[in-house]
Motif scaffolding. Sequence first.
Motif, short mmCIF file in Angstrom:
data_model
loop_
_atom_site.label_atom_id
_atom_site.label_comp_id
_atom_site.label_asym_id
_atom_site.label_seq_id
_atom_site.Cartn_x
_atom_site.Cartn_y
_atom_site.Cartn_z
N LEU A 1 3.90 -52.18 -32.13
CA LEU A 1 4.52 -53.42 -32.56
C LEU A 1 5.83 -53.66 -31.82
N GLY A 2 6.67 -52.63 -31.75
CA GLY A 2 7.93 -52.77 -31.06
C GLY A 2 7.75 -53.01 -29.57
N ALA A 3 6.82 -52.31 -28.96
CA ALA A 3 6.56 -52.48 -27.53
C ALA A 3 6.09 -53.90 -27.23
N ALA A 4 5.24 -54.45 -28.10
CA ALA A 4 4.77 -55.82 -27.91
C ALA A 4 5.88 -56.83 -28.16
N CYS A 5 6.71 -56.59 -29.17
CA CYS A 5 7.81 -57.51 -29.46
C CYS A 5 8.79 -57.57 -28.30
N ALA A 6 9.04 -56.43 -27.67
CA ALA A 6 10.01 -56.37 -26.57
C ALA A 6 9.41 -56.77 -25.23
N GLY A 7 8.11 -57.05 -25.17
CA GLY A 7 7.47 -57.45 -23.93
C GLY A 7 7.15 -56.30 -23.00
N LEU A 8 7.22 -55.07 -23.51
CA LEU A 8 6.84 -53.92 -22.69
C LEU A 8 5.34 -53.89 -22.45
N ILE A 9 4.58 -54.40 -23.42
CA ILE A 9 3.13 -54.51 -23.31
C ILE A 9 2.71 -55.87 -23.86
N ALA A 10 1.54 -56.33 -23.48
CA ALA A 10 0.94 -57.49 -24.14
C ALA A 10 0.40 -57.03 -25.49
N PRO A 11 0.54 -57.81 -26.54
CA PRO A 11 0.03 -57.36 -27.84
C PRO A 11 -1.47 -57.14 -27.80
N PRO A 12 -1.94 -55.93 -28.15
CA PRO A 12 -3.38 -55.66 -28.14
C PRO A 12 -4.12 -56.48 -29.20
N ALA A 13 -5.43 -56.53 -29.05
CA ALA A 13 -6.25 -57.31 -29.99
C ALA A 13 -6.07 -56.83 -31.42
N ARG A 14 -5.92 -55.51 -31.63
CA ARG A 14 -5.79 -54.99 -32.99
C ARG A 14 -4.52 -55.47 -33.68
N VAL A 15 -3.54 -55.87 -32.87
CA VAL A 15 -2.31 -56.44 -33.43
C VAL A 15 -2.53 -57.92 -33.73
N LEU A 16 -2.96 -58.68 -32.73
CA LEU A 16 -3.09 -60.12 -32.90
C LEU A 16 -4.13 -60.52 -33.95
N ASP A 17 -5.21 -59.74 -34.05
CA ASP A 17 -6.23 -60.12 -35.04
C ASP A 17 -5.93 -59.57 -36.43
N GLY A 18 -4.81 -58.84 -36.58
CA GLY A 18 -4.39 -58.35 -37.89
C GLY A 18 -4.99 -57.04 -38.31
N SER A 19 -5.85 -56.44 -37.48
CA SER A 19 -6.48 -55.17 -37.87
C SER A 19 -5.44 -54.10 -38.21
N VAL A 20 -4.33 -54.10 -37.47
CA VAL A 20 -3.32 -53.07 -37.65
C VAL A 20 -2.66 -53.14 -39.03
N ASN A 21 -2.67 -54.31 -39.64
CA ASN A 21 -1.99 -54.50 -40.93
C ASN A 21 -2.93 -54.66 -42.12
N THR A 22 -4.21 -54.88 -41.85
CA THR A 22 -5.14 -55.21 -42.92
C THR A 22 -5.21 -54.10 -43.95
N GLY A 23 -5.07 -54.48 -45.22
CA GLY A 23 -5.14 -53.51 -46.31
C GLY A 23 -3.88 -52.69 -46.47
N ILE A 24 -2.88 -52.96 -45.64
CA ILE A 24 -1.60 -52.24 -45.75
C ILE A 24 -0.52 -53.23 -46.16
N TYR A 25 -0.19 -54.16 -45.28
CA TYR A 25 0.80 -55.17 -45.60
C TYR A 25 0.19 -56.45 -46.14
N GLN A 26 -1.06 -56.72 -45.80
CA GLN A 26 -1.74 -57.91 -46.30
C GLN A 26 -3.10 -57.53 -46.88
#
Length: 254
Positions: free
Chosen positions: A72-97
Amino acid sequence: MELFDQFLNTVRETVNPATQPVAVSIVRDGAVAEGKKIRVRGQRLAICQQIAYSRMYGWSTWTDQASAHCVLGAACAGLIAPPARVLDGSVNTGIYQKDQAAAAAMQQAMPRLPAGTAGVLTTPLARPVEGIAPDLVVIYLNAAQAMRFVQAFLYREGGTFVMKSSGDAGVCSRAVAQVYLSGEPAVEIPCLGDRRFAMTQDHELCVGIPLGWLERTMEGLAATHKAGIRYPVPFQIPAGCDLPPAYITAGDDC
């Protein structure tokens, strides 16, 4: 450096935070950091951990695509492009949402720099790395100290200070990415990772300030301080306070 020294002196005089203000540089050309004396380089770190090293220990830190540890931090800072698991919400599903749609909605609203950042450099503002200009400053504060900064931000033009939060990726998304993109200051609630892995305390908020706002923030802090708005907030100490009768001095006490 003169501006940084003036800003630091004003912050110490008016607010006196427990840890150091941190300069954050979003470096597009990694060559500018080659050969520079940077204390922590090559370790796998999150952005919040970099800031912790700088604000608590006074160390300079550098991460790039190879050493950025938090997606998340790497994508926010532009070090990487946000991976699909971030953009499609998989990384947060059932945890924060509760479901993927809600998680995707949160992730897609999160401020992020475009990919292409070569490295993120953090240093104490008092000791920036020569030849690399900071883009913004991050300061960790308690709620009363953060109030003083909001008052400073509104000193010139008034209005309302709007705070946005996602409850996740706090400092990297809001205090770094949002500030860098908008050119406006931000106040944010540090996230769980910041607290668990970067030693942020329960009472702390983070404030991000773009470099172009240092002078007016300094002006606002100094002017409101002079007007009597102080930190720590002075209590009004009553005369003749309500003590138990036996504790009150009597006429025959001598």
